[in-house]
Design a protein around this motif. Structure first.
Motif, PDB file in Angstrom:
ATOM      1  N   ILE A 110       0.947  -1.081   0.029  1.00 19.18           N
ATOM      2  CA  ILE A 110       0.136   0.002   0.224  1.00 19.18           C
ATOM      3  C   ILE A 110       0.783   1.654  -0.031  1.00 19.18           C
ATOM      4  CG2 ILE A 110      -1.688   1.621   1.268  1.00 19.18           C
ATOM      5  CD1 ILE A 110      -3.028  -0.695   1.764  1.00 19.18           C
ATOM      6  N   PRO A 111       1.370   1.478   0.757  1.00 20.42           N
ATOM      7  CA  PRO A 111       2.628   2.332   0.524  1.00 20.42           C
ATOM      8  C   PRO A 111       3.120   2.840  -0.858  1.00 20.42           C
ATOM      9  CG  PRO A 111       2.937   1.819   2.980  1.00 20.42           C
ATOM     10  CD  PRO A 111       1.668   0.534   2.127  1.00 20.42           C
ATOM     11  N   LEU A 112       3.534   1.762  -0.815  1.00 20.52           N
ATOM     12  CA  LEU A 112       4.446   1.613  -1.753  1.00 20.52           C
ATOM     13  C   LEU A 112       3.511   1.902  -3.622  1.00 20.52           C
ATOM     14  CD1 LEU A 112       7.034   0.866  -3.602  1.00 20.52           C
ATOM     15  CD2 LEU A 112       7.054  -1.485  -4.228  1.00 20.52           C
ATOM     16  N   SER A 162       4.364  -8.796  -6.707  1.00 25.23           N
ATOM     17  CA  SER A 162       5.802  -9.064  -6.368  1.00 25.23           C
ATOM     18  C   SER A 162       6.083  -8.603  -5.269  1.00 25.23           C
ATOM     19  CB  SER A 162       6.490  -7.916  -7.024  1.00 25.23           C
ATOM     20  OG  SER A 162       5.103  -8.028  -8.582  1.00 25.23           O
ATOM     21  N   VAL A 163       5.476  -8.349  -3.679  1.00 25.86           N
ATOM     22  CA  VAL A 163       5.872  -7.804  -3.008  1.00 25.86           C
ATOM     23  C   VAL A 163       6.887  -8.347  -2.103  1.00 25.86           C
ATOM     24  CG1 VAL A 163       4.995  -5.150  -2.579  1.00 25.86           C
ATOM     25  CG2 VAL A 163       3.548  -7.589  -1.535  1.00 25.86           C
ATOM     26  N   SER A 164       7.227  -8.755  -0.766  1.00 25.64           N
ATOM     27  CA  SER A 164       8.003  -9.047   0.328  1.00 25.64           C
ATOM     28  C   SER A 164       6.762 -10.576   0.630  1.00 25.64           C
ATOM     29  CB  SER A 164       9.169  -8.560   1.049  1.00 25.64           C
ATOM     30  OG  SER A 164       8.379  -7.905   1.143  1.00 25.64           O
ATOM     31  N   THR A 165       7.941 -11.049   1.524  1.00 26.52           N
ATOM     32  CA  THR A 165       6.774 -11.820   2.386  1.00 26.52           C
ATOM     33  C   THR A 165       6.422 -11.028   3.833  1.00 26.52           C
ATOM     34  OG1 THR A 165       8.120 -13.816   1.740  1.00 26.52           O
ATOM     35  CG2 THR A 165       6.865 -13.379   3.954  1.00 26.52           C
ATOM     36  N   ALA A 166       4.876 -11.786   3.494  1.00 24.42           N
ATOM     37  CA  ALA A 166       4.178 -11.040   5.273  1.00 24.42           C
ATOM     38  C   ALA A 166       5.229 -10.263   6.019  1.00 24.42           C
ATOM     39  CB  ALA A 166       2.477 -11.780   5.461  1.00 24.42           C
ATOM     40  N   GLY A 167       5.010  -9.926   6.527  1.00 22.09           N
ATOM     41  CA  GLY A 167       6.115  -8.998   7.925  1.00 22.09           C
ATOM     42  C   GLY A 167       5.510  -9.810   9.205  1.00 22.09           C
ATOM     43  N   THR A 170      13.859 -11.609   1.570  1.00 22.85           N
ATOM     44  CA  THR A 170      12.975 -10.957   0.460  1.00 22.85           C
ATOM     45  C   THR A 170      12.594  -9.964   0.217  1.00 22.85           C
ATOM     46  OG1 THR A 170      10.904 -11.590   2.177  1.00 22.85           O
ATOM     47  CG2 THR A 170      11.165 -13.277   0.285  1.00 22.85           C
ATOM     48  N   THR A 171      12.119  -8.517   1.323  1.00 23.76           N
ATOM     49  CA  THR A 171      12.613  -7.436   1.272  1.00 23.76           C
ATOM     50  C   THR A 171      13.599  -6.608   0.231  1.00 23.76           C
ATOM     51  OG1 THR A 171      11.500  -7.991   2.922  1.00 23.76           O
ATOM     52  CG2 THR A 171      12.420  -4.722   2.923  1.00 23.76           C
ATOM     53  N   ILE A 172      14.942  -7.344   0.510  1.00 23.06           N
ATOM     54  CA  ILE A 172      16.104  -6.329   0.474  1.00 23.06           C
ATOM     55  C   ILE A 172      16.220  -6.753  -1.441  1.00 23.06           C
ATOM     56  CG2 ILE A 172      18.754  -6.995  -0.357  1.00 23.06           C
ATOM     57  CD1 ILE A 172      18.672  -7.892   3.212  1.00 23.06           C
ATOM     58  N   CYS A 173      15.908  -7.879  -1.739  1.00 23.34           N
ATOM     59  CA  CYS A 173      15.799  -8.736  -3.201  1.00 23.34           C
ATOM     60  C   CYS A 173      15.086  -8.680  -4.031  1.00 23.34           C
ATOM     61  CB  CYS A 173      15.792 -10.137  -2.984  1.00 23.34           C
ATOM     62  SG  CYS A 173      17.366 -10.751  -2.701  1.00 23.34           S
ATOM     63  N   SER A 174      13.227  -7.720  -3.005  1.00 21.34           N
ATOM     64  CA  SER A 174      12.903  -6.903  -3.773  1.00 21.34           C
ATOM     65  C   SER A 174      12.534  -5.913  -4.755  1.00 21.34           C
ATOM     66  CB  SER A 174      10.984  -6.661  -3.088  1.00 21.34           C
ATOM     67  OG  SER A 174      11.328  -5.623  -2.311  1.00 21.34           O
ATOM     68  N   VAL A 175      13.494  -4.847  -3.901  1.00 19.77           N
ATOM     69  CA  VAL A 175      14.556  -4.198  -4.706  1.00 19.77           C
ATOM     70  C   VAL A 175      14.698  -3.713  -5.770  1.00 19.77           C
ATOM     71  CG1 VAL A 175      16.078  -1.665  -3.718  1.00 19.77           C
ATOM     72  CG2 VAL A 175      14.842  -2.973  -2.461  1.00 19.77           C
ATOM     73  N   PHE A 176      15.024  -5.290  -6.433  1.00 23.96           N
ATOM     74  CA  PHE A 176      15.408  -5.401  -7.242  1.00 23.96           C
ATOM     75  C   PHE A 176      14.750  -5.931  -8.868  1.00 23.96           C
ATOM     76  CE2 PHE A 176      19.046  -5.514  -4.291  1.00 23.96           C
ATOM     77  CZ  PHE A 176      19.605  -4.619  -5.466  1.00 23.96           C
ATOM     78  N   THR A 177      14.078  -7.586  -7.901  1.00 23.83           N
ATOM     79  CA  THR A 177      12.667  -7.665  -8.398  1.00 23.83           C
ATOM     80  C   THR A 177      11.873  -7.018  -8.953  1.00 23.83           C
ATOM     81  OG1 THR A 177      12.101  -8.635  -6.853  1.00 23.83           O
ATOM     82  CG2 THR A 177      14.191  -9.977  -7.784  1.00 23.83           C
ATOM     83  N   ILE A 178      11.410  -6.460  -8.266  1.00 22.00           N
ATOM     84  CA  ILE A 178      10.044  -5.386  -8.758  1.00 22.00           C
ATOM     85  C   ILE A 178      10.276  -4.925  -9.770  1.00 22.00           C
ATOM     86  CG2 ILE A 178       8.168  -3.459  -8.278  1.00 22.00           C
ATOM     87  CD1 ILE A 178       8.483  -4.752  -5.392  1.00 22.00           C
ATOM     88  N   PRO A 179      11.379  -3.944  -9.905  1.00 21.26           N
ATOM     89  CA  PRO A 179      11.852  -3.222 -11.411  1.00 21.26           C
ATOM     90  C   PRO A 179      12.144  -4.191 -12.838  1.00 21.26           C
ATOM     91  CG  PRO A 179      13.262  -1.985 -10.166  1.00 21.26           C
ATOM     92  CD  PRO A 179      12.315  -3.442  -8.811  1.00 21.26           C
ATOM     93  N   MET A 180      12.547  -5.387 -12.378  1.00 23.00           N
ATOM     94  CA  MET A 180      12.602  -6.106 -13.644  1.00 23.00           C
ATOM     95  C   MET A 180      11.494  -6.776 -13.746  1.00 23.00           C
ATOM     96  SD  MET A 180      15.635  -8.436 -12.230  1.00 23.00           S
ATOM     97  CE  MET A 180      15.344  -9.610 -12.656  1.00 23.00           C
ATOM     98  N   MET A 181      10.135  -6.736 -12.929  1.00 24.46           N
ATOM     99  CA  MET A 181       9.088  -7.807 -13.163  1.00 24.46           C
ATOM    100  C   MET A 181       8.135  -5.967 -13.719  1.00 24.46           C
ATOM    101  SD  MET A 181       8.904 -10.650 -12.406  1.00 24.46           S
ATOM    102  CE  MET A 181       9.759 -11.528 -11.826  1.00 24.46           C
ATOM    103  N   TYR A 182       8.226  -4.938 -13.326  1.00 22.88           N
ATOM    104  CA  TYR A 182       8.014  -3.561 -13.792  1.00 22.88           C
ATOM    105  C   TYR A 182       8.425  -3.774 -15.465  1.00 22.88           C
ATOM    106  CZ  TYR A 182       6.854   1.009 -15.502  1.00 22.88           C
ATOM    107  OH  TYR A 182       6.745   2.051 -16.355  1.00 22.88           O
ATOM    108  N   LEU A 183       9.499  -3.853 -15.820  1.00 20.84           N
ATOM    109  CA  LEU A 183       9.565  -4.250 -17.020  1.00 20.84           C
ATOM    110  C   LEU A 183       9.333  -5.087 -17.718  1.00 20.84           C
ATOM    111  CD1 LEU A 183      13.736  -3.041 -16.791  1.00 20.84           C
ATOM    112  CD2 LEU A 183      11.778  -1.466 -17.604  1.00 20.84           C
ATOM    113  N   LEU A 184       9.419  -6.498 -17.534  1.00 20.97           N
ATOM    114  CA  LEU A 184       8.248  -6.698 -18.273  1.00 20.97           C
ATOM    115  C   LEU A 184       6.645  -6.437 -18.273  1.00 20.97           C
ATOM    116  CD1 LEU A 184       8.820 -10.121 -19.034  1.00 20.97           C
ATOM    117  CD2 LEU A 184       7.787 -10.603 -16.875  1.00 20.97           C
TER     118      LEU A 184
END
Length: 299
Positions: free
Chosen positions: A99-101, A252-257, A280-294
């Motif tokens: 939601i914040p994102l 695409s966001v990370s695992t439930a907190g 998953t939080t750290i890696c989502s910084v890179f995977t979310i942009p990749m998924m967006y490009l896809l």
């Protein structure tokens, strides 16, 4: 996240302070964020088909990942870890991060935040039912009635009710709500920074199961979601860009907190759950942009 990380390293924030900030985020900032976004939307322009998509598509993605996680994390593995792996693979952090994102990336498209909020309600229901069962392996632990008291659900109901009031009164309420809504993104990032500061990175890098969770949660789940969106597109389902972006963020966001706390509650490996959440939080910084490009390429 950097100030939260620095404050955590300097012991200027402790666990109690982090819990207080988390409660402020979930009980005040996020509900007011959803509430304020709802007041900014022309409800007559919302399509029922889009709301149904926000409910059915993520539900299908969660179920598919759950079935795959049974194969990736078989019961013959460590009893304290395989339920955690399954849970962390399928439960998205739509509320704390999604939601914040959505609000930060699309400030002029409040419908994206609303769609992610609807997914958050669905994912919370799944957490209270399927997620609880996966961790406890006891149907008696399932408590779907808790959803009735969820702050986000209350914000949506109240926002729908107040949107029927005269425009001048709605604007006054919206201006008040926006002040508290602006807390959502910075507070969530501060808490994530603090959590990063408390995690031993050496142990994190050596956690083999964490990488499996990262693959399931950050790659497999978005791919399942994108595949379903492509099927809907081929079937000429009316997909607008806001709905597509909301589904991308939500899956695409990370695992439930809540994973570490729930793991501890059911006497499972809470440290492993924390590693999966942070990893998953750290890696989502890179995977979310990749998924967006896809998604940008496909749609």
């Amino acid at each position: 996240m950097v100030p939260g990380f620095v404050m955590g390293r300097r012991n200027r924030i402790d666990a109690n302070g982090s819990n207080t900030l988390t409660n402020m985020l979930t009980d005040i900032a996020m509900p007011f964020l959803v509430f304020s976004k709802l007041l900014q939307i022309d409800l007559s322009a919302l399509r029922l088909s889009a709301i149904l998509c926000c409910l059915l598509l993520p539900l299908a993605a969660i179920v598919v990942i759950w079935l795959l996680s049974v194969l990736v994390f078989p019961t013959r593995e460590n009893r304290s870890r395989y339920p955690v792996g399954r849970f962390c693979s399928m439960m998205p952090n739509c509320g704390f991060i999604g939601i914040p994102l959505a609000a930060a990336i699309f400030p002029d498209r409040p419908e994206v935040t609303l769609y992610v909020s609807v997914v958050n309600i669905l994912s919370t229901y799944c957490l209270l039912t399927l997620g609880t069962y996966v961790l406890s392996e006891d149907k008696g632990e399932i408590q779907p009635k808790k959803l009735l008291f969820h702050p986000i659900l209350a914000a949506i109901v109240l926002g729908l009710a107040l949107s029927l009031l005269p425009d001048g009164m709605v604007r006054f309420v919206e201006n008040y709500a926006v002040l508290l809504a602006q807390l959502a993104t910075p507070v969530s990032m501060l808490v994530l920074g603090y959590r990063l500061s408390r995690l031993p990175f050496g142990d994190l890098l050596r956690n083999r199961e964490m990488y499996q969770v990262i693959g399931m949660k950050l790659i497999a789940m978005p791919f399942v979601s994108i595949g379903m969106l492509l099927v809907l597109k081929l079937c000429h389902f009316p997909l607008d860009n806001s709905l597509i972006m909301a589904m991308l963020i939500a899956t695409s966001v990370s695992t439930a907190g809540s994973a570490p706390a729930l793991a501890q509650r059911y006497s499972l490996d809470a440290e492993h759950a924390a590693a999966c959440t942070i990893g998953t939080t750290i890696c989502s910084v890179f995977t979310i942009p990749m998924m967006y490009l896809l998604v940008h390429t496909l749609f």
